[in-house]
Design an enzyme around this catalytic site. Structure first.
Site, PDB file in Angstrom:
ATOM      1  N   ASP A  88      88.419  34.730  11.649  1.00  0.00           N
ATOM      2  CA  ASP A  88      88.453  35.896  10.759  1.00  0.00           C
ATOM      3  C   ASP A  88      87.104  36.582  10.569  1.00  0.00           C
ATOM      4  O   ASP A  88      86.128  35.934  10.178  1.00  0.00           O
ATOM      5  CB  ASP A  88      88.893  35.508   9.345  1.00  0.00           C
ATOM      6  CG  ASP A  88      90.035  34.526   9.296  1.00  0.00           C
ATOM      7  OD1 ASP A  88      90.398  33.968  10.342  1.00  0.00           O
ATOM      8  OD2 ASP A  88      90.561  34.315   8.192  1.00  0.00           O
TER       9      ASP A  88
ATOM     10  N   GLN B  66      84.324  33.775  10.256  1.00  0.00           N
ATOM     11  CA  GLN B  66      84.676  32.359  10.244  1.00  0.00           C
ATOM     12  C   GLN B  66      84.155  31.719  11.529  1.00  0.00           C
ATOM     13  O   GLN B  66      84.439  32.206  12.637  1.00  0.00           O
ATOM     14  CB  GLN B  66      86.195  32.190  10.160  1.00  0.00           C
ATOM     15  CG  GLN B  66      86.777  32.634   8.820  1.00  0.00           C
ATOM     16  CD  GLN B  66      86.581  31.596   7.733  1.00  0.00           C
ATOM     17  OE1 GLN B  66      87.311  30.633   7.656  1.00  0.00           O
ATOM     18  NE2 GLN B  66      85.571  31.793   6.892  1.00  0.00           N
TER      19      GLN B  66
ATOM     20  N   TRP C  25      89.757  25.379  14.911  1.00  0.00           N
ATOM     21  CA  TRP C  25      89.561  25.386  13.451  1.00  0.00           C
ATOM     22  C   TRP C  25      89.549  23.957  12.934  1.00  0.00           C
ATOM     23  O   TRP C  25      90.367  23.133  13.337  1.00  0.00           O
ATOM     24  CB  TRP C  25      90.720  26.166  12.802  1.00  0.00           C
ATOM     25  CG  TRP C  25      90.471  26.503  11.370  1.00  0.00           C
ATOM     26  CD1 TRP C  25      89.911  27.653  10.903  1.00  0.00           C
ATOM     27  CD2 TRP C  25      90.759  25.685  10.225  1.00  0.00           C
ATOM     28  NE1 TRP C  25      89.819  27.601   9.524  1.00  0.00           N
ATOM     29  CE2 TRP C  25      90.329  26.415   9.085  1.00  0.00           C
ATOM     30  CE3 TRP C  25      91.309  24.429  10.036  1.00  0.00           C
ATOM     31  CZ2 TRP C  25      90.454  25.923   7.781  1.00  0.00           C
ATOM     32  CZ3 TRP C  25      91.424  23.925   8.738  1.00  0.00           C
ATOM     33  CH2 TRP C  25      91.007  24.677   7.626  1.00  0.00           C
TER      34      TRP C  25
ATOM     35  N   TRP D  31      86.150  29.123   3.561  1.00  0.00           N
ATOM     36  CA  TRP D  31      87.198  29.929   4.173  1.00  0.00           C
ATOM     37  C   TRP D  31      86.904  31.422   4.005  1.00  0.00           C
ATOM     38  O   TRP D  31      85.808  31.797   3.565  1.00  0.00           O
ATOM     39  CB  TRP D  31      88.558  29.574   3.551  1.00  0.00           C
ATOM     40  CG  TRP D  31      88.995  28.156   3.844  1.00  0.00           C
ATOM     41  CD1 TRP D  31      88.187  27.094   4.174  1.00  0.00           C
ATOM     42  CD2 TRP D  31      90.335  27.655   3.820  1.00  0.00           C
ATOM     43  NE1 TRP D  31      88.948  25.963   4.341  1.00  0.00           N
ATOM     44  CE2 TRP D  31      90.265  26.275   4.137  1.00  0.00           C
ATOM     45  CE3 TRP D  31      91.572  28.221   3.564  1.00  0.00           C
ATOM     46  CZ2 TRP D  31      91.403  25.477   4.214  1.00  0.00           C
ATOM     47  CZ3 TRP D  31      92.710  27.412   3.632  1.00  0.00           C
ATOM     48  CH2 TRP D  31      92.619  26.073   3.957  1.00  0.00           C
TER      49      TRP D  31
ATOM     50  N   ASP E 242      91.417  34.261   0.037  1.00  0.00           N
ATOM     51  CA  ASP E 242      90.871  35.484   0.631  1.00  0.00           C
ATOM     52  C   ASP E 242      90.679  36.600  -0.407  1.00  0.00           C
ATOM     53  O   ASP E 242      91.322  37.649  -0.342  1.00  0.00           O
ATOM     54  CB  ASP E 242      91.742  35.960   1.802  1.00  0.00           C
ATOM     55  CG  ASP E 242      92.053  34.848   2.788  1.00  0.00           C
ATOM     56  OD1 ASP E 242      91.285  33.869   2.826  1.00  0.00           O
ATOM     57  OD2 ASP E 242      93.069  34.930   3.494  1.00  0.00           O
TER      58      ASP E 242
ATOM     59  N   GLU F 124      97.701  36.657   3.838  1.00  0.00           N
ATOM     60  CA  GLU F 124      96.297  36.311   4.044  1.00  0.00           C
ATOM     61  C   GLU F 124      95.476  37.593   4.201  1.00  0.00           C
ATOM     62  O   GLU F 124      95.970  38.628   4.659  1.00  0.00           O
ATOM     63  CB  GLU F 124      96.139  35.460   5.308  1.00  0.00           C
ATOM     64  CG  GLU F 124      96.846  34.111   5.228  1.00  0.00           C
ATOM     65  CD  GLU F 124      96.550  33.208   6.413  1.00  0.00           C
ATOM     66  OE1 GLU F 124      96.286  32.025   6.195  1.00  0.00           O
ATOM     67  OE2 GLU F 124      96.589  33.685   7.568  1.00  0.00           O
TER      68      GLU F 124
HETATM   69  N1  DQQ Z   1      91.756  31.846   7.868  1.00  0.00           N
HETATM   70  C1  DQQ Z   1      90.904  31.431   6.779  1.00  0.00           C
HETATM   71  C2  DQQ Z   1      91.715  31.619   5.556  1.00  0.00           C
HETATM   72  C3  DQQ Z   1      92.589  32.747   5.936  1.00  0.00           C
HETATM   73  C4  DQQ Z   1      92.961  32.410   7.332  1.00  0.00           C
HETATM   74  C5  DQQ Z   1      90.431  30.044   6.974  1.00  0.00           C
HETATM   75  C6  DQQ Z   1      93.421  33.558   8.130  1.00  0.00           C
HETATM   76  O1  DQQ Z   1      90.926  31.874   4.427  1.00  0.00           O
HETATM   77  O2  DQQ Z   1      93.656  32.860   5.068  1.00  0.00           O
HETATM   78  O3  DQQ Z   1      89.624  29.934   8.123  1.00  0.00           O
HETATM   79  O4  DQQ Z   1      93.243  33.366   9.505  1.00  0.00           O
END
Ligand code: DQQ
Length: 549
Positions: free
Chosen positions: A22, A38, A46, A82, A147, A204
């Protein structure tokens, strides 16, 4: 291994190694575009070490990677820093709000600020000692609360509104609203910004912003933070659908008193209607670029190859080329997404082709040399007589289920084959397919066919796309950005977009070619103009003198 090495891009945002995801928004600050995202510093997928990567650029294309901005180093973000949002406040302060995964995997919201606002690189960040600033409120599950982003500032009582995506017990997506004066003390409003009309699940990376609907203001994207709803404005609510993994948006109105968003058309509400991109594209966010007065969109484009190949490559996922967002003042029913104008400054050698007739069932090779980093702009015309002679054709056509570029109809498919080998046994097809209803109306489908994009195994391949408005008197227009393992395609100057990850095995290095094709059975299609530019590499690197992942 040569093949895997070739998959690294030349002009996309791509740290030296490991996993990215993200975009956590961007901002223009003291002469630099800052980008946060991210990033997993320890692996190609991840996991709970997910952190905030950081980079700066002068033009959104040439990037200097910086040390990570935020890492999971407190109990309230032990299982990951996150997504969230980095915001430049109108008073010059900068806040970062992000979701932390606690030790127990509860989603909480946290605050971080730059240590030194006079540092143009914003290298050092400190987390607030009162973190977490928000925990899931009653009725919201521990894992459905993430988020956050500050969406609007009310001058009269100096309160910020912060929104956070969630879902209700019936699985409808909802957007919670908090107000705050200091980003430390928050009040949850009794109402919600919006609830989806269908049970689409967790929302999200929610985003909300205004677009100008009149021609005179259309070139200005607008800053949400202080904008008041009024004539000449529409609002866009966007959310990433956790269930489905696609980014949807809805056009609608926004009422400040009740702080609610209402879609213009409930049948195309967020989660069921329009998409930013019909291909691989997720967790996007926009930011308002005050330097160029435009709104810019980023999303990440994940891998569709095997985990094993990601491990061998040592990296996973890309960010798309940033796209400007405008309201489509012609159709009034969609946004226009278009690669930022800076991309044009990367164009080098240009080959131009004019008035090329494409007979039914033919291909035409565009002689452009090594075709691995390209910007292609093409306009097509379909023979009028063939259209008129067609009473009714392919009214049930659907990109995803109608067999892709190999399935021939009366008035399509026609378009381009990129990352193709000479024999065309490997190719990614970007095409239009025109159907005609019994009422005589044409309907154009814009599709991208990945089915023959790679001869390697264990790759997800689909045909993606949707219908796209082609107005009276318009040609069929395509723009395609090709960069090794990513193809970003724009139909009708940005009314519809499709992004694909592709992993050719033969159409690589100097063996990558590009073709025009027409697979219609009855219509001659003319490629009126085709411009093909080679795109320079951006040679992104770590900021001189610093250590970055
Ligand atoms: N990825 C993040 C979250 C989000 C999600 C975590 C969306 O905060 O909701 O890496 O890809």
């Amino acid at each position: 291994n040569d093949m895997l090495r070739w998959q690294r891009t030349g002009f996309h945002f791509q740290p030296g190694k490991n996993f990215q995801a993200d975009p956590n928004a961007a901002m223009f600050y003291k002469g630099w575009y800052h980008f946060f995202y991210q990033y997993n510093p320890t692996g190609v997928a991840w996991d709970y070490t997910i952190s905030w990567g950081h980079a700066v650029s002068k033009d959104l294309l040439h990037w200097n990677y910086l040390p990570m901005a935020l890492r999971p180093d407190h109990w309230y973000d032990r299982k990951g820093v996150w997504s969230g949002y980095s915001t430049l406040l109108p008073d010059g302060r900068i806040v970062v709000l992000y979701t932390g995964g606690t030790k127990e995997l509860v989603q909480v919201q946290n605050l971080a600020v730059p240590v030194n606002l006079s540092d143009p690189l914003l290298l050092e960040w400190k987390k607030s000692h009162v973190n977490p600033i928000l925990v899931p409120p009653p009725g919201i599950e521990d894992h459905d609360f993430r988020d956050p982003f500050p969406v609007w500032y009310n001058e009269s009582d100096s309160r910020w509104h912060v929104v956070i995506g969630s879902k209700d017990p019936e699985h409808y997506g909802i957007v919670l609203i908090y107000t705050t004066k200091d980003f430390v003390n928050f009040t949850l409003l009794p109402n919600i910004l919006h609830s989806t009309k269908q049970p689409v699940g967790m929302l999200e990376c929610v985003d909300l912003f205004p677009v100008a609907t009149t021609d005179s203001r259309a070139n200005q994207a607008l800053d949400m933070t202080t904008m008041r709803p009024g004539p000449g404005l529409k609002y866009v609510l966007k959310a990433s659908m956790d269930d489905e993994r696609h980014d949807y948006y809805a056009l609608g109105s926004f009422d400040l008193d009740s702080f609610t968003f209402t879609p213009d058309d409930e049948t195309i509400d967020v989660g069921i209607g329009l998409r930013y991109d019909w291909g691989k594209f997720y967790a996007s966010k926009t930011f308002y670029d005050q330097e160029k007065q435009r709104r810019v969109l980023w999303g990440y484009v994940g891998e569709v190859d095997s985990k094993r190949d990601d491990a061998l490559k040592g990296w996973a996922s890309l960010q798309n080329i940033p796209r400007t967002i405008l309201f489509d003042t012609k159709t009034k029913s969609n946004l226009i997404l278009w690669p930022v104008e800076e991309v044009e400054s990367l164009r080098t050698i240009n080959k131009n082709f004019n008035s090329i007739p494409l007979y039914p069932g033919s291909t035409y090779q565009l002689d452009v040399g090594e075709a691995t980093q390209l910007d292609i702009v093409a306009e097509f015309e379909v023979d009028e007589k063939a259209i008129e002679a067609t009473a009714e054709a392919d009214v049930t056509y659907n990109c995803s289920t109608s067999g892709g570029a190999a399935n021939r109809g009366v008035l399509g498919p026609f378009g381009l084959l990129v990352l193709a080998n000479q024999e065309l046994s490997e190719q990614t097809a970007t095409y239009f397919y025109v159907s005609r209803g019994i009422d005589g109306n044409l309907r154009t489908h814009f599709c991208q066919d990945e089915l023959r994009s790679s001869k390697a195994g264990a790759i997800t391949k689909r045909v993606v796309g949707s219908t796209v408005p082609v107005l009276h008197g318009e040609t069929w227009a395509l723009r395609i950005l090709v960069d090794h393992s990513i193809v970003e395609s724009f139909a009708q100057r940005g009314r519809a977009v499709a992004t694909s990850r592709v992993y050719p095995t033969e159409a690589i290095y100097s063996s990558a070619r590009v073709f025009l094709f027409n697979n219609a059975t009855d219509a001659i299609v003319t490629a009126k103009t085709v411009n093909v530019w080679h795109i320079n590499s951006t040679y992104n690197h770590v900021f001189p003198g610093l250590v970055a992942p």
